[in-house]
Design an enzyme around this catalytic site. Structure first.
Site, PDB file in Angstrom:
ATOM      1  N   GLY A 105       0.830  -1.201   0.000  1.00  0.00           N
ATOM      2  CA  GLY A 105       0.000   0.000   0.000  1.00  0.00           C
ATOM      3  C   GLY A 105       0.857   1.240   0.000  1.00  0.00           C
ATOM      4  N   GLN A 162       3.034  10.059   1.484  1.00  0.00           N
ATOM      5  CA  GLN A 162       4.350   9.429   1.296  1.00  0.00           C
ATOM      6  C   GLN A 162       5.029   9.854  -0.009  1.00  0.00           C
ATOM      7  OE1 GLN A 162       2.828   5.255   2.184  1.00  0.00           O
ATOM      8  NE2 GLN A 162       4.866   5.165   3.072  1.00  0.00           N
ATOM      9  N   LEU A 183       7.298   1.636   3.744  1.00  0.00           N
ATOM     10  CA  LEU A 183       8.259   2.152   2.763  1.00  0.00           C
ATOM     11  C   LEU A 183       8.934   3.437   3.258  1.00  0.00           C
ATOM     12  CD1 LEU A 183       6.290   1.594  -0.580  1.00  0.00           C
ATOM     13  CD2 LEU A 183       8.203   0.238   0.297  1.00  0.00           C
ATOM     14  N   HIS A 209      -2.981   0.520   8.070  1.00  0.00           N
ATOM     15  CA  HIS A 209      -1.681   1.211   8.040  1.00  0.00           C
ATOM     16  C   HIS A 209      -1.774   2.474   7.175  1.00  0.00           C
ATOM     17  CE1 HIS A 209       2.908   0.979   7.830  1.00  0.00           C
ATOM     18  NE2 HIS A 209       2.630   1.805   6.843  1.00  0.00           N
ATOM     19  N   GLU A 210      -2.450   2.359   6.018  1.00  0.00           N
ATOM     20  CA  GLU A 210      -2.550   3.514   5.110  1.00  0.00           C
ATOM     21  C   GLU A 210      -3.503   4.579   5.659  1.00  0.00           C
ATOM     22  OE1 GLU A 210      -0.193   3.469   3.173  1.00  0.00           O
ATOM     23  OE2 GLU A 210       0.144   1.328   3.194  1.00  0.00           O
TER      24      GLU A 210
HETATM   25 CO    CO Z   1       3.738   3.048   5.605  1.00  0.00          CO
END
Ligand code: CO
Length: 173
Positions: A45, A50, A93, A134-135
């Site tokens: 994801g 980000q 990430l 998480h997203e």
């Molecule tokens: Co993340």
């Protein structure tokens, strides 16, 4: 086009994103970039902040591990329901090399809009439920380090100190 994924302690990762009011060409381009970047980085994801955007948008790959990504685009997501809990290892990430054991629901239902401004409900379980939560956290400026178990606290502190130090070195150049 892909974009570099911003890493901790980049300030935009701590900002709460704003709902998308109108799906413009900019949003299409953002989603395109996000899907390509997620695929290139082999992520499950990716959240808009980000890649430096303040819009409330995330993408997830519903075919993780497959050769071809199967992305779902979630604009203005709202978590409707969560069920169960499971502790498992999680990465991000924006924190290369850091893996933490995080407690997440086993099943979630998320309401969102797609690129055609149609509302839909996504029912996810396991890894994808984890990824969606998480997203959604990312879009609220919440990072997985905030949810780290007590056993992982010293690992988190060390990682964050190192990341802050490396950022200073870059800024000093
Ligand atoms: Co993340």
């Amino acid at each position: 086009m892909t974009k570099p994924v911003l890493t901790y302690p980049e300030p935009i990762l701590r900002k709460k994103t704003s709902p998308v009011e109108k799906i413009t060409e900019e949003i299409f381009e953002l989603v395109d970039t996000m899907v390509e970047t997620m695929a290139a980085e082999d992520g499950v994801g990716l959240a808009a902040n980000q890649v430096g955007s303040a819009h409330r948008v995330f993408v997830i790959n519903t075919a993780p591990g497959d050769e071809k990504v199967d992305p779902v685009v979630c604009i203005n997501p709202v978590v409707l329901q969560q069920e169960g809990e499971i502790v498992d290892e999680e990465g991000c990430l924006s924190f290369p090399g850091l893996y933490l054991t995080i407690n997440r629901p086993t099943k979630v239902r998320v309401y969102a809009r797609n690129l055609y401004n149609e509302g839909f409900v996504l029912e996810l379980s396991g890894l994808l439920a984890r990824a969606a939560m998480h997203e959604v956290d990312h879009l609220n400026g919440v990072l997985f380090i905030d949810r780290a178990a007590a056993d992982d606290q010293s690992k988190v502190e060390k990682y964050c100190e190192d990341a802050a130090r490396n950022t200073e070195v870059v800024r000093d150049r």
